[in-house]
Design a protein around this motif. Structure first.
Motif, short mmCIF file in Angstrom:
data_model
loop_
_atom_site.label_atom_id
_atom_site.label_comp_id
_atom_site.label_asym_id
_atom_site.label_seq_id
_atom_site.Cartn_x
_atom_site.Cartn_y
_atom_site.Cartn_z
N GLN A 129 0.63 -1.15 0.13
CA GLN A 129 -0.13 -0.03 -0.14
C GLN A 129 0.75 1.13 0.02
OE1 GLN A 129 -2.85 -0.25 3.27
NE2 GLN A 129 -3.67 -2.16 2.62
N ARG A 130 2.07 1.07 0.75
CA ARG A 130 2.76 2.45 0.62
C ARG A 130 3.50 2.60 -0.63
NH1 ARG A 130 0.82 2.08 5.23
NH2 ARG A 130 1.62 3.20 7.02
N LEU A 131 3.94 1.57 -1.17
CA LEU A 131 4.46 1.49 -2.66
C LEU A 131 3.55 2.00 -3.71
CD1 LEU A 131 6.66 -1.88 -2.74
CD2 LEU A 131 7.40 0.36 -2.54
N ILE A 132 2.41 1.72 -3.42
CA ILE A 132 1.42 2.25 -4.28
C ILE A 132 1.30 3.87 -4.05
CG2 ILE A 132 -1.29 2.33 -4.72
CD1 ILE A 132 -1.34 -0.49 -3.96
N GLN A 133 1.39 4.43 -2.85
CA GLN A 133 1.37 5.57 -2.68
C GLN A 133 2.83 6.27 -3.15
OE1 GLN A 133 1.01 6.27 1.69
NE2 GLN A 133 -1.03 5.25 1.54
N PHE A 134 3.91 5.83 -3.22
CA PHE A 134 5.23 6.29 -3.45
C PHE A 134 5.18 6.17 -5.17
CE2 PHE A 134 6.86 4.68 0.97
CZ PHE A 134 6.50 5.95 1.64
N ASN A 135 4.81 4.97 -5.52
CA ASN A 135 4.64 4.98 -7.10
C ASN A 135 6.11 4.84 -7.59
OD1 ASN A 135 3.49 4.71 -9.71
ND2 ASN A 135 3.66 6.87 -10.19
N PRO A 136 6.77 3.86 -6.98
CA PRO A 136 8.38 3.64 -7.54
C PRO A 136 8.32 3.25 -8.78
CG PRO A 136 7.35 1.84 -6.34
CD PRO A 136 6.48 2.65 -6.20
N ILE A 137 9.61 3.73 -9.47
CA ILE A 137 10.21 3.07 -10.68
C ILE A 137 10.89 1.73 -10.49
CG2 ILE A 137 11.47 3.83 -12.81
CD1 ILE A 137 10.80 6.46 -12.40
N ASP A 181 16.11 7.33 -2.64
CA ASP A 181 14.99 7.95 -1.81
C ASP A 181 14.62 7.38 -0.72
OD1 ASP A 181 12.76 9.06 -1.24
OD2 ASP A 181 11.94 9.19 -3.29
N LYS A 182 14.04 6.00 -0.54
CA LYS A 182 13.56 5.55 0.59
C LYS A 182 14.04 4.19 0.87
CE LYS A 182 9.45 8.33 0.88
NZ LYS A 182 9.75 9.15 -0.23
N VAL A 183 14.12 3.87 2.10
CA VAL A 183 14.44 2.48 2.47
C VAL A 183 13.23 2.06 3.36
CG1 VAL A 183 16.28 1.01 3.76
CG2 VAL A 183 16.99 2.72 2.53
N ILE A 230 7.45 -1.98 -12.74
CA ILE A 230 8.57 -1.60 -11.81
C ILE A 230 9.61 -2.49 -11.86
CG2 ILE A 230 9.08 -1.58 -9.21
CD1 ILE A 230 6.00 -0.87 -8.87
N LYS A 231 10.68 -1.98 -12.18
CA LYS A 231 12.02 -2.63 -12.00
C LYS A 231 12.33 -3.13 -10.90
CE LYS A 231 17.00 -1.97 -13.26
NZ LYS A 231 18.05 -0.62 -13.53
N TYR A 232 12.35 -4.56 -10.71
CA TYR A 232 12.57 -5.16 -9.40
C TYR A 232 13.79 -6.00 -9.63
CZ TYR A 232 12.45 -8.69 -5.84
OH TYR A 232 12.48 -9.58 -4.81
N LYS A 233 14.75 -6.05 -8.53
CA LYS A 233 16.11 -6.81 -8.44
C LYS A 233 16.22 -7.12 -7.09
CE LYS A 233 20.86 -6.59 -9.58
NZ LYS A 233 20.68 -7.20 -10.81
N GLY A 234 16.42 -8.36 -7.20
CA GLY A 234 16.69 -9.12 -5.55
C GLY A 234 18.24 -9.48 -5.34
N VAL A 235 18.65 -9.22 -4.28
CA VAL A 235 19.93 -9.63 -3.72
C VAL A 235 19.82 -10.56 -2.58
CG1 VAL A 235 22.23 -8.85 -2.85
CG2 VAL A 235 20.90 -7.45 -4.24
N GLU A 236 20.28 -11.72 -2.67
CA GLU A 236 20.35 -12.71 -1.74
C GLU A 236 21.49 -13.44 -1.46
OE1 GLU A 236 19.29 -15.47 0.80
OE2 GLU A 236 17.79 -13.81 0.40
N ARG A 237 22.03 -13.93 -0.12
CA ARG A 237 23.08 -14.49 0.16
C ARG A 237 23.08 -16.15 -0.17
NH1 ARG A 237 27.74 -12.55 2.72
NH2 ARG A 237 28.49 -14.77 2.57
#
Length: 200
Positions: free
Chosen positions: A33-41, A129-131, A64-71
């Motif tokens: 819901q917060r991401l909807i408000q922020f409208n991230p690229i 921007d945000k974390v 939305i450009k999504y990338k995951g980082v995982e160990r």
């Protein structure tokens, strides 16, 4: 020598991990819901596990450009096989340029970090921007408690005020807190904004 990563690679199955991820999704819906408000690229998901948030973000907006980082290597391979952009990486030393991703997620990961302060600085560095951070261990009133069990799993029990100071020292300010689980006696999710030019 056992490390804090051995449990996820050697003892936790993908099926078991995914069952945890899907067990309680209400707080993740609050983040969506917060991401909807922020409208991230763009969104970077650090410690993405089996990319459950990647699935939710894709359903929200496939642009939305999504990338995951995982160990955990088997999680990285699983995510790639399921069509997600995912790389093997260390939260305390991300191989990503400064301010590359608009929004950075780090959900239920910092409780496991051997050096959470270094991790916070890296999360801030790669965000423009945000974390968004989430926690599943109870907040304490005294010093930060670290423990490591026989499986090599490290767990941190944070002091809330001390942790908030660490956020500021990392170059961020808190703009919102989501309280969902009363057992935690503190926020389930903390949303931070990067300060201008790294000012504190």
């Amino acid at each position: 020598m056992k490390t804090n990563l051995d449990y996820w690679q050697n003892q936790c199955s993908i099926k078991k991990f995914k069952s945890w991820c899907h067990k309680d999704v209400h707080w993740k819906n609050l983040i969506i819901q917060r991401l909807i408000q922020f409208n991230p690229i763009s969104v970077l998901d650090v410690g993405c596990g089996t990319a459950h948030m990647g699935e939710m973000i894709k359903n929200l907006n496939s642009q939305i450009k999504y990338k995951g980082v995982e160990r955990t290597l088997k999680f990285v391979e699983h995510n790639k096989a399921n069509g997600f952009d995912c790389v093997h990486g260390d939260i305390q030393s991300l191989e990503i340029a400064d301010s590359t991703y608009e929004y950075v997620l780090c959900l239920d990961v910092l409780n496991y970090c051997l050096d959470y302060k270094a991790a916070l600085k890296e999360l801030c560095r790669v965000s423009s921007d945000k974390v968004i951070l989430s926690f599943f261990k109870n907040w304490g009133n005294g010093e930060v408690i670290k423990r490591q069990d026989n499986s090599g799993l490290c767990e941190n029990f944070f002091n809330l005020e001390e942790f908030k100071k660490s956020i500021q020292e990392s170059g961020m300010v808190i703009i919102d807190e989501i309280y969902y689980n009363r057992r935690l006696k503190g926020p389930r999710v903390i949303i931070c904004e990067k300060t201008k030019r790294g000012e504190k």
